[in-house]
Design a protein around this motif. Structure first.
Motif, PDB file in Angstrom:
ATOM      1  N   SER A 116       0.831  -1.217   0.000  1.00 17.14           N
ATOM      2  CA  SER A 116       0.000   0.000   0.000  1.00 17.14           C
ATOM      3  C   SER A 116       0.858   1.256   0.000  1.00 17.14           C
ATOM      4  O   SER A 116       0.579   2.207  -0.735  1.00 17.14           O
ATOM      5  N   GLN A 117       1.894   1.262   0.827  1.00 13.28           N
ATOM      6  CA  GLN A 117       2.768   2.436   0.919  1.00 13.28           C
ATOM      7  C   GLN A 117       3.601   2.625  -0.341  1.00 13.28           C
ATOM      8  O   GLN A 117       3.866   3.748  -0.752  1.00 13.28           O
ATOM      9  N   PRO A 120       1.009   3.811  -4.091  1.00 13.54           N
ATOM     10  CA  PRO A 120      -0.141   4.684  -3.840  1.00 13.54           C
ATOM     11  C   PRO A 120      -1.044   4.731  -5.085  1.00 13.54           C
ATOM     12  O   PRO A 120      -0.560   4.716  -6.195  1.00 13.54           O
ATOM     13  N   GLY A 121      -2.329   4.725  -4.843  1.00 14.33           N
ATOM     14  CA  GLY A 121      -3.266   4.772  -5.971  1.00 14.33           C
ATOM     15  C   GLY A 121      -3.641   3.404  -6.515  1.00 14.33           C
ATOM     16  O   GLY A 121      -4.528   3.293  -7.344  1.00 14.33           O
TER      17      GLY A 121
END
Length: 128
Positions: A116-117, A120-121
């Protein structure tokens, strides 16, 4: 540039037959989004799955499932699994990631959090 309309789904699998459910779930998502499916397994460098009959049979089975839904199965070797997944996702303009829930919730959280980090998006779907 048309790449924004393109939906690419990466399915993260292990060498377990139960990962078939992840491929099929991602295939459904791919059909809804009219997206392209990428199935990936990252093996650590010291893992020799080809000498392990059970694991190589499972990967062969998952390869057949991937082909049946129009996806290629990529098997990459790396000691940094997250970095390899992130690089693969960026190279293939991945918009969605489908991954399984780990039996050890801390591992799943770490992998999920790191992806997730780093992406992004990108929408990450964790399938129980």
């Amino acid at each position: 540039m048309l790449s924004n309309s393109c939906q690419n789904i990466m399915v993260c699998i292990t060498q377990q037959i139960t990962c078939e459910r992840l491929i099929l779930k991602a295939s459904d998502l791919g059909n809804q989004l009219e997206g392209q499916l990428f199935v990936i397994h990252v093996a650590k460098n010291e893992w020799n799955f080809l000498d392990n009959a059970k694991e190589s049979e499972a990967l062969e089975y998952l390869f057949k499932i991937s082909k049946s839904v129009g996806a290629n199965l990529s098997v990459l070797k790396s000691d940094n699994i997250v970095e390899t997944l992130v690089n693969f996702a960026k190279e293939n303009e991945i918009t969605h990631v489908v991954m399984g829930e780990s039996p050890n919730h801390h591992s799943k959280s770490n992998l999920h959090t790191e992806l997730s980090q780093s992406l992004p998006g990108v929408e990450i779907l964790v399938i129980p």
